[in-house]
Design a protein around this motif. Structure first.
Motif, PDB file in Angstrom:
ATOM      1  N   ILE A   5      26.007  45.882  47.370  1.00 47.04           N
ATOM      2  CA  ILE A   5      27.091  46.546  46.657  1.00 47.04           C
ATOM      3  C   ILE A   5      26.538  47.712  45.841  1.00 47.04           C
ATOM      4  N   ASP A   6      27.429  48.590  45.406  1.00 46.20           N
ATOM      5  CA  ASP A   6      27.039  49.650  44.484  1.00 46.20           C
ATOM      6  C   ASP A   6      26.979  49.073  43.077  1.00 46.20           C
ATOM      7  N   GLU A  32      30.467  39.123  35.902  1.00 45.57           N
ATOM      8  CA  GLU A  32      31.813  39.120  36.474  1.00 45.57           C
ATOM      9  C   GLU A  32      32.092  40.387  37.274  1.00 45.57           C
ATOM     10  N   VAL A  33      31.611  41.545  36.793  1.00 47.04           N
ATOM     11  CA  VAL A  33      31.799  42.805  37.518  1.00 47.04           C
ATOM     12  C   VAL A  33      31.067  42.758  38.854  1.00 47.04           C
ATOM     13  N   ILE A  34      29.810  42.347  38.844  1.00 52.65           N
ATOM     14  CA  ILE A  34      29.028  42.275  40.084  1.00 52.65           C
ATOM     15  C   ILE A  34      29.676  41.280  41.047  1.00 52.65           C
ATOM     16  N   SER A  35      30.081  40.126  40.548  1.00 54.95           N
ATOM     17  CA  SER A  35      30.722  39.126  41.400  1.00 54.95           C
ATOM     18  C   SER A  35      31.996  39.682  42.023  1.00 54.95           C
ATOM     19  N   SER A  36      32.791  40.363  41.232  1.00 55.06           N
ATOM     20  CA  SER A  36      34.027  40.961  41.735  1.00 55.06           C
ATOM     21  C   SER A  36      33.737  41.983  42.831  1.00 55.06           C
ATOM     22  N   ARG A  37      32.747  42.827  42.602  1.00 58.52           N
ATOM     23  CA  ARG A  37      32.389  43.837  43.614  1.00 58.52           C
ATOM     24  C   ARG A  37      31.896  43.191  44.903  1.00 58.52           C
ATOM     25  N   ALA A  38      31.319  42.010  44.792  1.00 54.28           N
ATOM     26  CA  ALA A  38      30.823  41.298  45.968  1.00 54.28           C
ATOM     27  C   ALA A  38      31.913  40.433  46.601  1.00 54.28           C
ATOM     28  N   GLY A  39      33.125  40.470  46.019  1.00 55.47           N
ATOM     29  CA  GLY A  39      34.240  39.701  46.574  1.00 55.47           C
ATOM     30  C   GLY A  39      34.237  38.245  46.184  1.00 55.47           C
ATOM     31  N   ILE A  40      33.567  37.923  45.090  1.00 57.42           N
ATOM     32  CA  ILE A  40      33.469  36.541  44.621  1.00 57.42           C
ATOM     33  C   ILE A  40      34.471  36.342  43.495  1.00 57.42           C
ATOM     34  N   SER A  41      35.383  35.401  43.661  1.00 55.36           N
ATOM     35  CA  SER A  41      36.354  35.073  42.631  1.00 55.36           C
ATOM     36  C   SER A  41      35.672  34.194  41.588  1.00 55.36           C
ATOM     37  N   THR A  42      35.680  34.645  40.346  1.00 54.86           N
ATOM     38  CA  THR A  42      34.997  33.880  39.302  1.00 54.86           C
ATOM     39  C   THR A  42      35.927  33.583  38.141  1.00 54.86           C
ATOM     40  N   PRO A  43      35.735  32.431  37.522  1.00 53.93           N
ATOM     41  CA  PRO A  43      36.416  32.164  36.258  1.00 53.93           C
ATOM     42  C   PRO A  43      35.611  32.848  35.163  1.00 53.93           C
ATOM     43  N   PRO A  44      36.111  32.866  33.926  1.00 49.95           N
ATOM     44  CA  PRO A  44      35.222  33.298  32.851  1.00 49.95           C
ATOM     45  C   PRO A  44      33.981  32.405  32.942  1.00 49.95           C
ATOM     46  N   SER A  45      32.835  32.990  33.181  1.00 47.75           N
ATOM     47  CA  SER A  45      31.670  32.236  33.616  1.00 47.75           C
ATOM     48  C   SER A  45      30.961  31.457  32.530  1.00 47.75           C
ATOM     49  N   ALA A  46      31.093  31.867  31.294  1.00 49.93           N
ATOM     50  CA  ALA A  46      30.398  31.159  30.227  1.00 49.93           C
ATOM     51  C   ALA A  46      31.343  30.173  29.561  1.00 49.93           C
ATOM     52  N   PRO A  47      30.844  29.005  29.216  1.00 52.89           N
ATOM     53  CA  PRO A  47      31.711  28.018  28.575  1.00 52.89           C
ATOM     54  C   PRO A  47      32.431  28.549  27.340  1.00 52.89           C
ATOM     55  N   TRP A  48      31.791  29.397  26.537  1.00 52.09           N
ATOM     56  CA  TRP A  48      32.457  29.889  25.344  1.00 52.09           C
ATOM     57  C   TRP A  48      33.533  30.914  25.684  1.00 52.09           C
ATOM     58  N   THR A  80      19.267  34.326  45.901  1.00 54.24           N
ATOM     59  CA  THR A  80      19.036  35.114  47.111  1.00 54.24           C
ATOM     60  C   THR A  80      20.257  35.901  47.565  1.00 54.24           C
ATOM     61  N   ALA A  81      21.417  35.678  46.957  1.00 50.77           N
ATOM     62  CA  ALA A  81      22.645  36.361  47.360  1.00 50.77           C
ATOM     63  C   ALA A  81      23.233  37.133  46.184  1.00 50.77           C
ATOM     64  N   VAL A  82      23.777  38.300  46.484  1.00 47.60           N
ATOM     65  CA  VAL A  82      24.432  39.097  45.441  1.00 47.60           C
ATOM     66  C   VAL A  82      25.458  38.226  44.729  1.00 47.60           C
ATOM     67  N   GLY A  83      25.419  38.240  43.400  1.00 46.04           N
ATOM     68  CA  GLY A  83      26.335  37.429  42.601  1.00 46.04           C
ATOM     69  C   GLY A  83      25.735  36.137  42.087  1.00 46.04           C
ATOM     70  N   ALA A 101      22.081  41.708  41.675  1.00 46.23           N
ATOM     71  CA  ALA A 101      22.890  42.843  42.107  1.00 46.23           C
ATOM     72  C   ALA A 101      22.484  43.345  43.485  1.00 46.23           C
ATOM     73  N   SER A 102      21.227  43.129  43.867  1.00 50.92           N
ATOM     74  CA  SER A 102      20.742  43.543  45.183  1.00 50.92           C
ATOM     75  C   SER A 102      19.793  42.486  45.722  1.00 50.92           C
ATOM     76  N   ALA A 103      20.207  41.852  46.816  1.00 46.75           N
ATOM     77  CA  ALA A 103      19.339  40.864  47.454  1.00 46.75           C
ATOM     78  C   ALA A 103      18.192  41.562  48.173  1.00 46.75           C
ATOM     79  N   GLN A 104      18.440  42.771  48.648  1.00 51.74           N
ATOM     80  CA  GLN A 104      17.421  43.516  49.380  1.00 51.74           C
ATOM     81  C   GLN A 104      16.252  43.911  48.479  1.00 51.74           C
ATOM     82  N   THR A 105      16.562  44.432  47.288  1.00 54.43           N
ATOM     83  CA  THR A 105      15.504  44.863  46.371  1.00 54.43           C
ATOM     84  C   THR A 105      15.164  43.808  45.322  1.00 54.43           C
TER      85      THR A 105
END
Length: 156
Positions: A5-6, A32-48, A80-83, A101-105
């Motif tokens: 992803i960009d 959350e931004v990176i996950s969204s760009r990778a097409g991953i639906s996320t909840p608010p990720s931190a418990p707080w 090993t996977a974006v997100g 953000a980049s699995a390749q690099t």
């Protein structure tokens, strides 16, 4: 989930606690931004930032398990996977999140006070190995709505 992803446009975004937009991002906001760009639906990720029943910051395995995230391991190489998320901290709670953000690099992003969004290589993250609490990935093919997502939908 090996999609590239960009993400370069996010570098230098200011730090803002609980930020999730152009005004600034915290470490979970960037995840959350990176996950969204990778097409991953996320909840608010931190418990707080999640529902009241998940407010204990050391309860990540239970929280991510309920949100359909798989624990991959306890070393950065597990990411090993974006997100994929790498949580750092102490046994008393989380202190930081790094998102692949980049699995390749093998480049991770985070956001920190005074520095904003920065990139970190795998070797840089390895220096934090003593403080890694876990590595997590959104379960593949999971389309179930989390309680946090349901709560957000009900407020629209």
């Amino acid at each position: 989930m090996s999609t590239e992803i960009d993400w370069y446009d996010l570098l230098g975004t200011p730090y803002h606690l609980h930020g999730s937009g152009t005004d600034g991002l915290d470490c979970m906001g960037i995840a959350e931004v990176i996950s969204s760009r990778a097409g991953i639906s996320t909840p608010p990720s931190a418990p707080w930032r999640g529902p009241k029943e998940a407010t204990q910051p050391w309860a990540f395995d239970a929280y991510f398990g309920a949100s359909s995230w798989d624990r991959l391991g306890g070393t950065p190489e597990s990411a090993t996977a974006v997100g994929d998320l790498v949580l750092t901290g102490t046994h008393g709670g989380a202190q930081g999140v790094f998102v692949l953000a980049s699995a390749q690099t093998r480049t991770f992003l985070t956001s920190q006070p005074g520095r904003g969004v920065t990139a970190l290589s795998m070797s840089g993250l390895m220096r934090l190995s003593e403080s890694i609490l876990g590595v997590y990935r959104k379960a593949a093919g999971d389309t179930r709505q989390t309680s946090a997502e349901a709560q957000r939908e009900s407020h629209r």
